[in-house]
Design an enzyme around this catalytic site. Structure first.
Site, PDB file in Angstrom:
ATOM      1  N   THR A 107       0.832  -1.200   0.000  1.00 38.47           N
ATOM      2  CA  THR A 107       0.000   0.000   0.000  1.00 38.47           C
ATOM      3  C   THR A 107       0.869   1.254   0.000  1.00 38.47           C
ATOM      4  O   THR A 107       0.446   2.315  -0.466  1.00 38.47           O
ATOM      5  CB  THR A 107      -0.956  -0.007   1.198  1.00 38.47           C
ATOM      6  OG1 THR A 107      -1.711  -1.224   1.187  1.00 38.47           O
ATOM      7  CG2 THR A 107      -1.923   1.161   1.159  1.00 38.47           C
ATOM      8  N   TYR A 135       3.632 -12.220   6.139  1.00 32.79           N
ATOM      9  CA  TYR A 135       2.488 -11.706   5.386  1.00 32.79           C
ATOM     10  C   TYR A 135       2.076 -12.752   4.372  1.00 32.79           C
ATOM     11  O   TYR A 135       2.788 -13.016   3.404  1.00 32.79           O
ATOM     12  CB  TYR A 135       2.885 -10.397   4.708  1.00 32.79           C
ATOM     13  CG  TYR A 135       1.771  -9.663   3.982  1.00 32.79           C
ATOM     14  CD1 TYR A 135       0.428 -10.031   4.103  1.00 32.79           C
ATOM     15  CD2 TYR A 135       2.070  -8.586   3.156  1.00 32.79           C
ATOM     16  CE1 TYR A 135      -0.576  -9.360   3.437  1.00 32.79           C
ATOM     17  CE2 TYR A 135       1.072  -7.890   2.480  1.00 32.79           C
ATOM     18  CZ  TYR A 135      -0.239  -8.282   2.625  1.00 32.79           C
ATOM     19  OH  TYR A 135      -1.245  -7.601   1.960  1.00 32.79           O
ATOM     20  N   LYS A 159       0.321 -11.531   9.332  1.00 32.11           N
ATOM     21  CA  LYS A 159      -0.725 -10.734   8.700  1.00 32.11           C
ATOM     22  C   LYS A 159      -1.370 -11.637   7.668  1.00 32.11           C
ATOM     23  O   LYS A 159      -0.731 -12.025   6.693  1.00 32.11           O
ATOM     24  CB  LYS A 159      -0.147  -9.478   8.044  1.00 32.11           C
ATOM     25  CG  LYS A 159      -1.186  -8.681   7.260  1.00 32.11           C
ATOM     26  CD  LYS A 159      -0.561  -7.550   6.458  1.00 32.11           C
ATOM     27  CE  LYS A 159      -1.603  -6.870   5.570  1.00 32.11           C
ATOM     28  NZ  LYS A 159      -1.010  -5.834   4.687  1.00 32.11           N
ATOM     29  N   VAL A 183      -4.320  -5.115  10.358  1.00 32.75           N
ATOM     30  CA  VAL A 183      -3.439  -4.330   9.500  1.00 32.75           C
ATOM     31  C   VAL A 183      -4.328  -3.872   8.356  1.00 32.75           C
ATOM     32  O   VAL A 183      -4.670  -4.643   7.470  1.00 32.75           O
ATOM     33  CB  VAL A 183      -2.243  -5.134   8.987  1.00 32.75           C
ATOM     34  CG1 VAL A 183      -1.423  -4.294   8.017  1.00 32.75           C
ATOM     35  CG2 VAL A 183      -1.364  -5.592  10.151  1.00 32.75           C
TER      36      VAL A 183
END
Length: 305
Positions: free
Chosen positions: A56, A144, A172, A212
């Protein structure tokens, strides 16, 4: 500088936003805007952690030098009162190790390491990759797992192996397999964070520590309240927030790429985070109009009233 204090059940805090990277109109990183945004997210949107240089944050199109300077700017701005977690994952283990060491030098509190993408390594390759990055610094690591982008999930058996590493402490999850995650949480001390804003509340129900988030750029305070309600047993209060924020999640996460819409949403609430870098493109007028309606439907206060 003082540092935030984590707990075993929330080593990076509970409400984290995957922060966008502000760029100027000519494509340069706006480091002053980086600091202003970090302060806004912590002070006004109740984030107790920030993910910096993640997808992001447009990490595929920022240089290593920019990444380190961005980290230093965020640490300087909010590192005494929020966890700063650096994205250090690539599909090149040696490069990931270099990024992890640079992040540690910059003073961050932890690392986010994504599954290597595109080259689709086998599970043994994932295990060795994550272990090598975790071995490279003294920082705690959040894995992640996002197979929709990387092409490869982290298998349950691999997570069980990685949980034995003393610095791999969290995941995550954007895989969305709540049953598999529940099995891992039941068998290990790994802490899970929702990495999918569309199912934040279901994640809390199976034991996630927090979020998150991308929509946390503009509704982080609401998400923090959702977490607080759920932890205190006020499930009805958490559900009310979940339902109220559905238009925001749809508007930012389902129409086009998240960083594009997060920057558009920030501008609508008076926090201009600039433009995106190619190959991303800024939101269209039609997308912005729909997003405005989504934010209004959720009761988000816009800059123009």
């Amino acid at each position: 500088m003082a540092s935030p204090t984590g707990t075993s059940d929330a080593p990076f805090g509970r409400m984290l936003t995957a922060m966008v990277t502000p760029f100027t109109s000519d494509g340069a990183v706006d480091y002053e805007a980086v600091q202003r945004l970090a302060e806004y997210l912590v002070d006004e949107q109740r984030n107790d952690g920030l993910i910096v240089n993640g997808t992001t944050g447009e990490s595929p199109t920022t240089t290593d030098e920019e990444k380190e300077r961005i980290l230093r700017a965020v640490v300087e701005a909010v590192g005494d009162r929020a966890f700063v977690v650096a994205g250090a994952g690539t599909n090149d283990t040696r490069h990931s190790v270099e990024l992890a060491k640079a992040a540690e030098r910059a003073g961050v509190h932890g690392l986010l390491v994504v599954t290597p993408y595109y080259n689709k390594p086998p599970q043994e390759g994932l295990y060795r990759h994550f272990s090598a990055v975790a071995d490279a610094t003294g920082l705690p690591v959040m894995l992640y797992d996002i197979p929709g982008r990387t092409g490869v999930p982290i298998a349950t058996e691999t997570l069980l192996r990685l949980a034995q590493h003393p610095r791999i402490v969290a995941v995550k999850d954007a895989k969305g397999d709540l049953f598999a995650a529940s099995q891992v949480m039941a068998a290990t001390d790994l802490v899970f964070y929702s990495g999918d804003d569309l199912i934040n509340l279901p994640w809390l129900s199976v034991g996630a520590a927090g979020f998150v988030s991308v929509i946390g750029h503009v509704v982080g305070a609401d998400l923090a309240a959702m977490i607080q309600h759920h932890r205190s047993g006020n499930v009805a209060g958490a559900l009310e927030i979940h339902r109220r924020l559905l238009p925001v999640a749809a508007g930012i996460m389902t129409r086009t790429q998240g960083a594009i819409m997060a920057k558009a949403a920030l501008k609508l609430v008076g926090q201009d985070a600039g433009h995106v870098r190619l190959p991303l493109v800024d939101a269209t007028e039609e997308q912005i109009s729909l997003l405005r309606a989504d934010l209004c439907a959720a009761g988000v206060k816009l800059a123009d009233g």
